[in-house]
Design an enzyme around this catalytic site. Structure first.
Site: not given
Length: 300
Positions: A143, A156
């Site tokens: 990501s 996250y």
């Protein structure tokens, strides 16, 4: 699997985790469209079966928790027996939650790390013998959060930074055996997880205050197509959108910039409403929360 082939994925076996919906389902469909037999792994048997039935080609599905080492070993053996040894493995399974770290639920915070990081490692571990035998390719879904961390997304961001480091380390370990390892850096992709994030003021505001290109949401099929082209090329890195590559040279400068902006914006947000935890995001996150113990793998 050579990039010189007209259809380099033809008759290959590919494994996709987190394949019940979103990017995982789109990846499975695109791999099948290009000739691969696909093993779909995920938490929800009925949803996996719906994806399997929508795939124009050979596909099987197994319900399994990627953090369950024994379950993953059994599934790896079942995939091998059913479809042949996989030469492509995509570690896509992931969950997310947002909100202030200090008020976060420790069990949910830990679950994000377990699924995203530990689950990726478990996936690589059980399928590595097949990748070695086939001189295959492992793609780790990472990501923009691997490159630049954001407030209110501590679990996250930590998990995605971890999978990036894990993939770099794994690549160095197995390169001499003919196994290639790639990292996919994604921005906002139109999945139920991202749509759910926009329902929470703290995450909606977080995205709204990003630079205009960085806040754009990209169609899941567009992202999946780019990922599968990277699989065909055995790419070391793939960026969706492509401009994310430009963040790599300046990643050391990003934390102070984020801190500067957060010192200004977070107090303003707190004056408008309390900053609260989101819980696990999206239908996939809710399904994960609903399972109280690891599910035994079940073939279709």
């Amino acid at each position: 699997m050579t990039t010189g082939s007209v259809r380099p994925l033809q008759d290959r076996t590919a494994v996709v985790t987190g394949a019940a919906r979103g990017l995982g389902a789109a990846l499975a469909r695109e791999l099948a469209r290009r000739g691969a037999a696909v093993a779909l792994l995920g938490r929800e048997e009925s949803t996996l079966a719906e994806v399997r039935d929508s795939i124009p080609g050979v596909a099987r599905c197994w319900e399994v928790d990627v953090t369950d080492d024994d379950g993953m070993r059994r599934v790896a053996a079942a995939v091998r027996d059913s479809l042949g040894p996989p030469s492509i493995v995509i570690a896509n399974a992931g969950v997310a939650e947002g909100g202030p770290f200090a008020e976060s639920d420790p069990s949910l915070w830990r679950r994000v790390i377990e699924v995203n990081l530990i689950g990726s490692a478990a996936t690589a571990r059980v399928f590595l013998p097949d990748l070695r035998a086939c001189r295959g390719y492992y793609l780790q879904i990472a990501s923009l959060a691997s490159i630049g961390a954001a407030p209110m997304m501590s679990a996250y961001c930590a998990s995605k930074a971890g999978v990036e480091s894990f993939a770099h380390s794994l690549r160095a370990e197995v390169a001499h055996e003919g196994v290639d390892v790639g990292i996919a850096y994604l921005n906002w992709t139109d999945t139920d997880m991202i749509r759910d994030a926009d329902d929470h003021p703290v995450l909606r505001e977080l995205r709204a205050h990003m630079p205009r290109p960085a806040r754009k949401v990209y169609p899941v099929k567009t992202v999946a197509d780019r990922m599968v082209r990277a699989v065909e090329r055995r790419s070391a890195a793939v960026y969706a959108p492509a401009w994310l590559r430009a963040t790599q040279p300046v990643r050391a400068a990003m934390p102070p910039v984020v801190t500067f902006l957060s010192k200004r914006e977070l107090p303003r947000l707190q004056r408008r409403s309390a900053l609260q935890s989101t819980g696990l995001l999206g239908a996939g996150g809710r399904a994960d929360s609903a399972v109280t113990r690891p599910a035994r793998p079940q073939a279709d």
